[in-house]
Motif scaffolding. Sequence first.
Motif, PDB file in Angstrom:
ATOM      1  N   GLN A  50       0.832  -1.198   0.000  1.00  0.00           N
ATOM      2  CA  GLN A  50       0.000   0.000   0.000  1.00  0.00           C
ATOM      3  C   GLN A  50       0.872   1.256   0.000  1.00  0.00           C
ATOM      4  N   GLU A  98      13.692  12.169  -0.764  1.00  0.00           N
ATOM      5  CA  GLU A  98      13.392  11.266   0.361  1.00  0.00           C
ATOM      6  C   GLU A  98      14.615  10.434   0.747  1.00  0.00           C
ATOM      7  N   GLY A 143      -2.193   1.743   4.141  1.00  0.00           N
ATOM      8  CA  GLY A 143      -1.317   0.885   4.945  1.00  0.00           C
ATOM      9  C   GLY A 143      -1.991   0.154   6.090  1.00  0.00           C
ATOM     10  N   GLY A 144      -3.288   0.396   6.302  1.00  0.00           N
ATOM     11  CA  GLY A 144      -3.998  -0.334   7.353  1.00  0.00           C
ATOM     12  C   GLY A 144      -3.669   0.171   8.751  1.00  0.00           C
ATOM     13  N   GLY A 145      -4.419  -0.333   9.724  1.00  0.00           N
ATOM     14  CA  GLY A 145      -4.146   0.011  11.117  1.00  0.00           C
ATOM     15  C   GLY A 145      -2.707  -0.328  11.496  1.00  0.00           C
ATOM     16  N   SER A 146      -2.203  -1.427  10.947  1.00  0.00           N
ATOM     17  CA  SER A 146      -0.836  -1.860  11.286  1.00  0.00           C
ATOM     18  C   SER A 146       0.219  -0.808  10.955  1.00  0.00           C
ATOM     19  N   SER A 147      -0.031   0.016   9.954  1.00  0.00           N
ATOM     20  CA  SER A 147       0.947   1.057   9.628  1.00  0.00           C
ATOM     21  C   SER A 147       0.932   2.176  10.663  1.00  0.00           C
ATOM     22  N   TYR A 156       3.572   1.970  13.679  1.00  0.00           N
ATOM     23  CA  TYR A 156       4.868   2.668  13.671  1.00  0.00           C
ATOM     24  C   TYR A 156       4.722   4.157  13.414  1.00  0.00           C
ATOM     25  N   MET A 184       6.611   7.149  15.478  1.00  0.00           N
ATOM     26  CA  MET A 184       7.501   7.926  14.615  1.00  0.00           C
ATOM     27  C   MET A 184       7.166   9.417  14.696  1.00  0.00           C
ATOM     28  N   GLU A 203       6.220  -2.381  17.893  1.00  0.00           N
ATOM     29  CA  GLU A 203       6.717  -1.427  16.895  1.00  0.00           C
ATOM     30  C   GLU A 203       7.224  -0.156  17.556  1.00  0.00           C
ATOM     31  N   LYS A 220       8.785   0.180  20.237  1.00  0.00           N
ATOM     32  CA  LYS A 220      10.124  -0.018  20.822  1.00  0.00           C
ATOM     33  C   LYS A 220      11.243   0.405  19.878  1.00  0.00           C
ATOM     34  N   ASN A 221      10.968   0.459  18.590  1.00  0.00           N
ATOM     35  CA  ASN A 221      11.975   0.933  17.627  1.00  0.00           C
ATOM     36  C   ASN A 221      12.227   2.427  17.725  1.00  0.00           C
ATOM     37  N   PHE A 222      11.354   3.135  18.439  1.00  0.00           N
ATOM     38  CA  PHE A 222      11.424   4.602  18.387  1.00  0.00           C
ATOM     39  C   PHE A 222      11.744   5.268  19.724  1.00  0.00           C
ATOM     40  N   ILE A 260      11.249  12.657   9.387  1.00  0.00           N
ATOM     41  CA  ILE A 260      10.128  11.781   9.046  1.00  0.00           C
ATOM     42  C   ILE A 260       9.901  11.851   7.536  1.00  0.00           C
ATOM     43  N   PRO A 261       9.888  10.688   6.857  1.00  0.00           N
ATOM     44  CA  PRO A 261       9.568  10.725   5.420  1.00  0.00           C
ATOM     45  C   PRO A 261       8.219  11.428   5.214  1.00  0.00           C
ATOM     46  N   LEU A 310       4.981   9.726   5.667  1.00  0.00           N
ATOM     47  CA  LEU A 310       4.693   9.194   7.005  1.00  0.00           C
ATOM     48  C   LEU A 310       4.478  10.299   8.018  1.00  0.00           C
TER      49      LEU A 310
END
Lengths: 366, 366
Positions: free
Chosen positions: A72, A108, B73-77, B80, B84, B108, B110-112, B216-217, B220
């Motif tokens: 996506q 980017e 990208g869905g809820g899963s996106s 992060y 972010m 996710e 934890k990466n940030f 941040i890209p 995103l």
Amino acid sequence: MKKINFYSGPAILPEEVLQQAKEAITDFAGTGLSILEVSHRSKEFVKVMEDARAMVKEIMALKDDREVLFLQGGGSSQFYMVPMNLLNENETAEYFDTGQWAHGAMEEAKNFGYVHVACSSEKTKYDHIPTEYSVSDSSKYLHLTSNNTVFGTQFHWWPEVKCPTVVDMSSDVFSRQMDFNRFDLIYAGAQKNMGAAGTTVVVVNKNILGTVNRKIPKMLDYRAHIKGESMINTPSAFAVYVSYLTLQWVKKQGLQAIEERNVRKANKLYAAIDCSTLFKGTVAHADRSLMNVCFNIPSGNLPGQDGANINSTEEKFIAFAAKFGIVGIKGYRTVGGFRASIYNAMPESGVDVLIEAMKEFERTQA
Amino acid sequence: MKKINFYSGPAILPEEVLQQAKEAITDFAGTGLSILEVSHRSKEFVKVMEDARAMVKEIMALKDDREVLFLQGGGSSQFYMVPMNLLNENETAEYFDTGQWAHGAMEEAKNFGYVHVACSSEKTKYDHIPTEYSVSDSSKYLHLTSNNTVFGTQFHWWPEVKCPTVVDMSSDVFSRQMDFNRFDLIYAGAQKNMGAAGTTVVVVNKNILGTVNRKIPKMLDYRAHIKGESMINTPSAFAVYVSYLTLQWVKKQGLQAIEERNVRKANKLYAAIDCSTLFKGTVAHADRSLMNVCFNIPSGNLPGQDGANINSTEEKFIAFAAKFGIVGIKGYRTVGGFRASIYNAMPESGVDVLIEAMKEFERTQA
């Protein structure tokens, strides 16, 4: 009157794809349910995803180490996913700065590592693809945009380089034959030549992954998507289905026949522009796009009229063309003029109508 | 036979939404073109996006500082994108670990930055929402998952905290009345209560943005999407359109009527489970979800039979229910048992059929 759709994307789709997509809104694959309300884990949808991935592999004649994903976020999301997955902070990526989206992709990448501009046509408003470029053998990858949707240029040759090549094919994927295996990563938003907006195909050589040391969110990690067979979360199911239908259409015709028709359409339209004393093509002949034909009415072609009248003459042509059913030929908002997008699904007869409208306008109105 | 769709997502949609969506595949808003082939910059599609965003604001009665976005990208996106955009490396975010997706969101983050588990029901297989929790006033935000789709629990109260609250409402958005302004960021994948897969609504309080120091890209960055009015690139146009249609349906009925019906449906189904000597609900009564009703056949309810037979009895019920037109009641792949998802679009009559099938199975088959 039947509309003739020259939009640059979302763009014209084959009539049979639209009919099949429509049918699936109330009965998908004989389930008695809508494609919109069927679980992505149902056997019927899993088959759509598997077949769509397999068809890309087949049509592109890809080697075994290539993986196909439907993600996506559009082509624009690949602008950052590519460097996030491939480029360490101390490494350099090469970018051909050949248009608006090529430039956007480059910007980017700067968030992730070093960027070297291998060449640029920005100074001449991206009216050509530079043939002079410098790419270091040690660079992490080279990024190209195969077709420049906004300005109407297209690569008709490929740079010979030692590093992996990444290509944004959003506006010309499946429009012509090529050796797709020469590229290590290909991405394309679906909404021009392979379906509806909402999904992006990514073809990646597995061997170039796993060399960056940053933490990558799971949803942005190509390896996670490969492992999850392009379904680590709910995919953009309907958009994938429309791509599946479009891929069936592409496969049935074959890239050779599609390319031949695209060349005929483009040659015919460029010939009409070149013969005109009113309209003029805006990019270098050698780099003209088979997909997005950009032209305008230069002030010199309307003797005695100033710039303000050019704009009104261009507006007048758009209104005139609308009487022929023509929609979507206004140039990109920052560029002006005209852009006729003649993707795979545009029939030759559609191009003929545009040419007729141009001739008629030139004869009677200008 | 008419199918009754209990899938957990993509899930049942209102019949009138499907009919309108179907129509738009060949004629969108009187353009004579498909919604799939119309430019996202056309005035017709711009209006769809504007109206969809405005309807979310209206239905949720949002304050002026809330912005509504339709992203991909869905809820899963959002797992992060939230950290972010909100969490610096030296800051702490609080997570309620109350289910599979709550846990995934936490991982996710934890990466940030730092993650503090405010509470967890993982040890009891997420069978309840803990009422004891510890959240520091100085934490950057608290993350909740309002409804746990996999295990079938739902918040029926809200933690009182000083930091901003972020809520994943993917499976219960627009299913009940609440003060939506008490949350600073709400996100929801569309494919359960508000449309088709391929778009995710994000409601964000502008005032909590702009405090992180990482790059941040653009794609995103919530602020970039706000500035670009949710169209910085081609959106998932058809999915947004289906949400637009579903929002019209929600608005017409109002959240009060929708909630009342959802409560009636859930109460009826849980009552049938509680009266049964065969089926048993799997989560704490106080935390039972109005959306995803999880139950199973415990071994104790089939005297003299062992675990292997339980599995076959559960399979048998799924096959038995199919004769009533019932689809999608198999429990989540890692959980087993049954899950009946009874989202907004599920009519009461659908629940009645399921109850009838359960009673009939218990009487004749078990």
